[in-house]
Write a protein that holds these residues in place. Structure first.
Motif, PDB file in Angstrom:
ATOM      1  N   LEU A 359       0.826  -1.201   0.000  1.00  0.00           N
ATOM      2  CA  LEU A 359       0.000   0.000   0.000  1.00  0.00           C
ATOM      3  C   LEU A 359       0.861   1.253   0.000  1.00  0.00           C
ATOM      4  CD1 LEU A 359      -2.720  -1.134   2.545  1.00  0.00           C
ATOM      5  CD2 LEU A 359      -3.024  -0.773   0.098  1.00  0.00           C
ATOM      6  N   ALA A 360       1.975   1.215   0.749  1.00  0.00           N
ATOM      7  CA  ALA A 360       2.873   2.364   0.771  1.00  0.00           C
ATOM      8  C   ALA A 360       3.438   2.656  -0.613  1.00  0.00           C
ATOM      9  CB  ALA A 360       3.998   2.115   1.754  1.00  0.00           C
ATOM     10  N   ALA A 361       3.650   1.603  -1.409  1.00  0.00           N
ATOM     11  CA  ALA A 361       4.208   1.761  -2.755  1.00  0.00           C
ATOM     12  C   ALA A 361       3.133   2.016  -3.811  1.00  0.00           C
ATOM     13  CB  ALA A 361       5.008   0.516  -3.132  1.00  0.00           C
ATOM     14  N   GLY A 362       1.864   2.070  -3.398  1.00  0.00           N
ATOM     15  CA  GLY A 362       0.792   2.274  -4.352  1.00  0.00           C
ATOM     16  C   GLY A 362       0.477   1.060  -5.183  1.00  0.00           C
ATOM     17  N   GLU A 363       0.844  -0.107  -4.700  1.00  0.00           N
ATOM     18  CA  GLU A 363       0.599  -1.350  -5.422  1.00  0.00           C
ATOM     19  C   GLU A 363      -0.630  -2.058  -4.863  1.00  0.00           C
ATOM     20  OE1 GLU A 363       4.199  -3.438  -4.812  1.00  0.00           O
ATOM     21  OE2 GLU A 363       5.404  -2.109  -6.092  1.00  0.00           O
ATOM     22  N   PRO A 364      -1.196  -3.002  -5.600  1.00  0.00           N
ATOM     23  CA  PRO A 364      -2.350  -3.740  -5.072  1.00  0.00           C
ATOM     24  C   PRO A 364      -1.995  -4.482  -3.789  1.00  0.00           C
ATOM     25  CG  PRO A 364      -2.103  -4.105  -7.433  1.00  0.00           C
ATOM     26  CD  PRO A 364      -0.863  -3.388  -6.985  1.00  0.00           C
ATOM     27  N   ILE A 365      -2.977  -4.607  -2.917  1.00  0.00           N
ATOM     28  CA  ILE A 365      -2.773  -5.356  -1.683  1.00  0.00           C
ATOM     29  C   ILE A 365      -2.422  -6.799  -2.042  1.00  0.00           C
ATOM     30  CG2 ILE A 365      -3.926  -6.288   0.362  1.00  0.00           C
ATOM     31  CD1 ILE A 365      -5.555  -3.734   0.467  1.00  0.00           C
ATOM     32  N   PRO A 366      -1.324  -7.323  -1.522  1.00  0.00           N
ATOM     33  CA  PRO A 366      -0.944  -8.688  -1.883  1.00  0.00           C
ATOM     34  C   PRO A 366      -1.909  -9.712  -1.302  1.00  0.00           C
ATOM     35  CG  PRO A 366       0.448  -7.867  -0.118  1.00  0.00           C
ATOM     36  CD  PRO A 366      -0.381  -6.710  -0.566  1.00  0.00           C
ATOM     37  N   ALA A 367      -2.095 -10.774  -2.025  1.00  0.00           N
ATOM     38  CA  ALA A 367      -2.900 -11.886  -1.521  1.00  0.00           C
ATOM     39  C   ALA A 367      -2.090 -12.650  -0.480  1.00  0.00           C
ATOM     40  CB  ALA A 367      -3.290 -12.814  -2.666  1.00  0.00           C
ATOM     41  N   PRO A 368      -2.752 -13.286   0.447  1.00  0.00           N
ATOM     42  CA  PRO A 368      -2.025 -14.108   1.420  1.00  0.00           C
ATOM     43  C   PRO A 368      -1.301 -15.260   0.737  1.00  0.00           C
ATOM     44  CG  PRO A 368      -4.397 -14.488   1.568  1.00  0.00           C
ATOM     45  CD  PRO A 368      -4.210 -13.310   0.675  1.00  0.00           C
ATOM     46  N   ASP A 369      -0.189 -15.648   1.330  1.00  0.00           N
ATOM     47  CA  ASP A 369       0.619 -16.740   0.790  1.00  0.00           C
ATOM     48  C   ASP A 369       0.073 -18.061   1.321  1.00  0.00           C
ATOM     49  OD1 ASP A 369       2.535 -18.364  -0.268  1.00  0.00           O
ATOM     50  OD2 ASP A 369       4.116 -17.766   1.124  1.00  0.00           O
ATOM     51  N   VAL A 370      -0.887 -18.615   0.598  1.00  0.00           N
ATOM     52  CA  VAL A 370      -1.536 -19.849   1.029  1.00  0.00           C
ATOM     53  C   VAL A 370      -1.081 -20.992   0.142  1.00  0.00           C
ATOM     54  CG1 VAL A 370      -3.732 -21.021   1.408  1.00  0.00           C
ATOM     55  CG2 VAL A 370      -3.538 -18.568   1.841  1.00  0.00           C
ATOM     56  N   GLN A 371      -0.407 -21.972   0.746  1.00  0.00           N
ATOM     57  CA  GLN A 371       0.020 -23.134  -0.028  1.00  0.00           C
ATOM     58  C   GLN A 371      -1.211 -23.904  -0.496  1.00  0.00           C
ATOM     59  OE1 GLN A 371       1.295 -22.369   2.954  1.00  0.00           O
ATOM     60  NE2 GLN A 371       3.508 -22.192   2.735  1.00  0.00           N
ATOM     61  N   GLY A 372      -1.118 -24.421  -1.702  1.00  0.00           N
ATOM     62  CA  GLY A 372      -2.282 -25.064  -2.299  1.00  0.00           C
ATOM     63  C   GLY A 372      -2.455 -26.512  -1.889  1.00  0.00           C
ATOM     64  N   GLY A 373      -3.685 -26.982  -2.044  1.00  0.00           N
ATOM     65  CA  GLY A 373      -3.962 -28.400  -1.852  1.00  0.00           C
ATOM     66  C   GLY A 373      -4.314 -28.764  -0.419  1.00  0.00           C
TER      67      GLY A 373
END
Length: 549
Positions: A359-373
């Motif tokens: 947010l400070a860099a004006g970028e989209p809010i990152p998605a959580p790092d959720v391992q798949g499966g």
């Protein structure tokens, strides 16, 4: 109650700045609205809720709501969701309210900030009597530690005796050390001046806040409460502790909804709680903490040179309720962010730290790092069990509510929780060893308490150190007359006890699939980063292998 890492507030500030930027005219919901949130922010927070965040968020600008919403579960057993109106214990954010109470009494001429604590409490003995109220407000009194353990009975007289017996870490006014005992003492002063700290807080400082009150005892917080969930999955203290409450009064006893916390914060800094002069005192940096941060009464101030925008923050958690809370005030635009969480999967601190930099860099809010499966039940059943290291430690793999691995013993803990700062870990372990050897005043008090509860302690064995809730926790196995007992200690820089859990479970992390193996499930990226793989009757954690016992 523990104040959380100051870095949290930085991320919170940029979150607030970003989430108001796209909203020109936020609609104002009614005070009882359970959810009203800018759609983009709401969608981003929903993703974090799916990853484990459970709590409530309130964002306001110039007193108008931008986001007031709840996420996750307030009570898993009852399937009751969190809403914007859910009540949370706010931990050390209570100190901001106690500071306001003291400054309000100074406004009325009923005390002065340069009064000595002993001027108002003639029963107070020891060096603490010479500390001024101003020094207590900004943690320069020299007091070290807490007057008593959370949710353990502590009367007024016993609290005065405990504080009076404390040996200062330094002469008052010469250094800085964050302490709960100082705010206990401030609450005792308010009690002496007004007749009742709790009634004065409720009628003068919390007035106009529908939900606000005390988590335990009366006047109680009003509204549906979130159940807190601890690291081991058990439920936290429910708010039915009968007291007396002086271990937490003044430093960690309050509870309320996040919209009420946000509303009070704006009122405090815009002249609605204390005088303009007192507001300036609260907002003015007073003790330099380094890196652009400074202590103020009940808050931490951050300057514009360090972070681009000046703001103040107060945060708390880490107790046995299972809640975390934080609030940020940005004078520019009269913006407030209040966040609480009631579970360990993604805490309020972890959430804002994870999304703040983008947010400070004006970028989209990152998605959580959720391992798949998901984990195949047959695979889980095959790897559940105990695994022993040749050096004596062990890993315990369970599948009671998702796959989880626990570490017992210093060697096992070190591999599962590799230290980011080995030097700090070694120093903390040395301090805990000195504590349990009775080489410090705090250590002698702790050994006396252990003796009362468990009989004489024959010794202890180091059992590893982890970073949790923003603090180092060193585990030890105590040798009691009834057998070994696991405990952990969190100490401050002067060796005072900030946190302790005797009878603790071994530290553990949930596991998620990662290719051919597993990694700790850690959506916010705040926990250990280590590979966990299973073979025929073996588990390898990092580069350490244990065999099924």
């Amino acid at each position: 109650m523990t104040r959380l890492l100051l870095g949290v507030a930085v991320a919170a500030a940029v979150l607030l700045a970003a989430c108001t930027s796209d909203v020109e005219s936020p609609a104002a919901p009614s005070p009882s609205a359970s959810s009203a949130c800018d759609p983009q922010l709401d969608a981003a927070l929903d993703a974090w809720a799916e990853a484990g965040f459970s709590g409530a968020v309130s964002v306001t600008a110039a007193g108008e709501p931008v986001c007031q919403a709840g996420y996750g579960s307030a009570d898993r057993a009852a399937e009751r969701p969190n809403t914007a109106d859910t009540v949370f214990a706010i931990g050390s954010v209570t100190k901001a309210f106690t500071a306001a109470a003291v400054l309000d009494l100074a406004d009325d001429g009923r005390l002065a900030l340069d009064d000595r604590a002993g001027d108002h409490l003639p029963e107070l003995r020891g060096p603490a009597a010479d500390a001024t109220l101003r020094q207590l407000l900004v943690h320069t009194s020299g007091l070290n530690g807490s007057a008593g353990a959370d949710h353990q009975p502590l009367s007024r007289d016993d609290a005065l005796a405990a504080v009076g017996a404390m040996q200062p870490a330094f002469p008052p006014g010469t250094d800085y050390l964050y302490t709960n005992a100082g705010y206990t003492l401030l609450a005792l002063v308010v009690e002496e001046v007004t007749g009742s700290y709790r009634e004065h807080a409720a009628t003068r400082i919390l007035r106009g806040l529908p939900s606000a009150g005390f988590w335990d005892g009366s006047p109680a917080a009003r509204g549906d409460r979130a159940v807190g969930y601890l690291d081991d999955g058990s439920t936290g203290a429910a708010g039915d502790f009968a007291g007396p409450h002086w271990a937490l009064d003044g430093n960690g006893a309050l509870a309320m909804s996040m919209p009420d916390l946000a509303a009070w914060t704006r009122s405090l800094f815009t002249g609605g709680v204390v005088s303009d002069e007192a507001t300036r005192t609260i907002a003015t940096p007073q003790v330099d903490l380094g890196d652009g941060a400074a202590e103020t009464p009940g808050w931490v101030a951050y300057d514009a040179a360090a972070f681009g925008v000046p703001f103040l923050a107060s945060a708390g958690g880490g107790g046995d309720v299972g809640h975390e809370a934080m609030v940020v005030w940005i004078p520019d635009g009269e913006r407030v962010l209040a966040v609480a969480s009631n579970g360990p999967e993604v805490t309020a601190e972890e959430l804002v730290e994870a999304i703040g930099p983008a947010l400070a860099a004006g970028e989209p809010i990152p998605a959580p790092d959720v391992q798949g499966g998901t984990v195949d039940p047959a695979v889980a059943a095959a790897i559940v069990g105990d695994y022993r290291l040749d050096t004596g430690g062990a890993y315990l793999v369970s599948d009671d509510d998702g796959l989880r691995i626990a570490a017992r013993g210093a060697d096992a803990v070190r591999a599962l929780f590799p230290p980011a700062d080995p030097g700090a870990v070694r120093e903390h372990e040395r301090a805990v060893a000195a504590l349990l050897a009775g080489q410090t005043d705090a250590g002698r008090e702790e050994l006396a308490a252990l003796d009362d509860d468990f009989g004489p302690i024959g010794g202890f064995e180091p059992a590893g150190t982890v970073l949790a809730d923003g603090e180092l926790r060193t585990y030890v196995t105590l040798d009691t007359g009834d057998g070994p007992l696991l405990a952990w200690y969190a100490l401050n820089a002067e060796g005072g006890v900030d946190g302790v859990d005797v009878g603790a479970d071994p530290p553990s992390v949930p596991l998620a699939p990662d290719g051919d193996g597993f990694r700790p499930s850690d959506p916010a990226g705040a926990g250990p980063d280590v590979a966990v793989t299973f073979g025929d009757d073996t588990v390898t954690v990092g580069d350490v292998t244990a065999r099924r016992g």
